[in-house]
Write a protein that holds these residues in place. Sequence first.
Motif, mmCIF file in Angstrom:
data_model
loop_
_atom_site.group_PDB
_atom_site.id
_atom_site.type_symbol
_atom_site.label_atom_id
_atom_site.label_comp_id
_atom_site.label_asym_id
_atom_site.label_seq_id
_atom_site.Cartn_x
_atom_site.Cartn_y
_atom_site.Cartn_z
ATOM 1 N N ASP A 103 3.289 -59.451 -39.991
ATOM 2 C CA ASP A 103 2.282 -60.506 -39.935
ATOM 3 C C ASP A 103 2.090 -61.115 -41.324
ATOM 4 N N GLN B 22 2.291 -64.346 -36.882
ATOM 5 C CA GLN B 22 3.601 -63.702 -36.922
ATOM 6 C C GLN B 22 4.465 -64.438 -37.937
ATOM 7 N N PRO C 40 7.777 -52.517 -36.255
ATOM 8 C CA PRO C 40 6.580 -53.354 -36.082
ATOM 9 C C PRO C 40 6.811 -54.788 -36.566
ATOM 10 N N ALA D 215 -2.890 -54.077 -38.230
ATOM 11 C CA ALA D 215 -2.457 -52.947 -37.404
ATOM 12 C C ALA D 215 -1.077 -53.264 -36.824
ATOM 13 N N PRO D 216 -0.071 -52.461 -37.116
ATOM 14 C CA PRO D 216 1.289 -52.724 -36.608
ATOM 15 C C PRO D 216 1.421 -52.310 -35.139
ATOM 16 N N THR D 217 0.796 -53.090 -34.250
ATOM 17 C CA THR D 217 0.768 -52.725 -32.838
ATOM 18 C C THR D 217 1.867 -53.374 -32.016
ATOM 19 N N ALA D 218 2.460 -54.436 -32.486
ATOM 20 C CA ALA D 218 3.508 -55.132 -31.733
ATOM 21 C C ALA D 218 4.870 -54.755 -32.295
ATOM 22 N N LEU D 219 5.742 -54.264 -31.423
ATOM 23 C CA LEU D 219 7.094 -53.913 -31.847
ATOM 24 C C LEU D 219 8.058 -55.035 -31.510
ATOM 25 N N THR E 285 10.287 -58.494 -38.858
ATOM 26 C CA THR E 285 9.700 -57.160 -38.734
ATOM 27 C C THR E 285 9.471 -56.595 -40.130
ATOM 28 N N PRO F 30 -1.222 -59.037 -32.759
ATOM 29 C CA PRO F 30 -2.509 -58.342 -32.585
ATOM 30 C C PRO F 30 -2.771 -57.299 -33.654
#
Length: 131
Positions: A105, A5, A102, A93-97, A40, A131
């Motif tokens: 990373d 992150q 998103p 993959a932008p899976t965490a908001l 973000t 993730p």
Amino acid sequence: MASLQVCAGGTLQCSFGAAPGVLNVLPANRTLVGGVPAATLLDSIPIVNITPFGMCQSTANPTVIAATSAALGVFTPMPCVPATPAPWIPGGAPTALIGPAPALDAQGTLVCAWGGVIKVTQPGQTSTLVP
């Protein structure tokens, strides 16, 4: 595949910049990583989030064009003022908001209007993965 992150204080480098820059993240989303605000994909505003990269070497930059012209064609770099018109391009993959956007990373890239590609060289922390 998970990646680190990115957070406030992360180090950035532009392909046309002469020096590294720093990512500034405002604490608007109230999400901290290692005690500092988490970034973000929307943390891409010039000067507010993306600091200058020393001298700009891009021949597409209008100030470089003007200085080179004034120097009778001798290439003349000028101070960098990032021109980032779009958000970060996610590397994973932008899976965490984080708030409405998103998480950014360490694989993300940002494109400058003058042709440079901005990458994360150090995410600002070394323990939290996206993730």
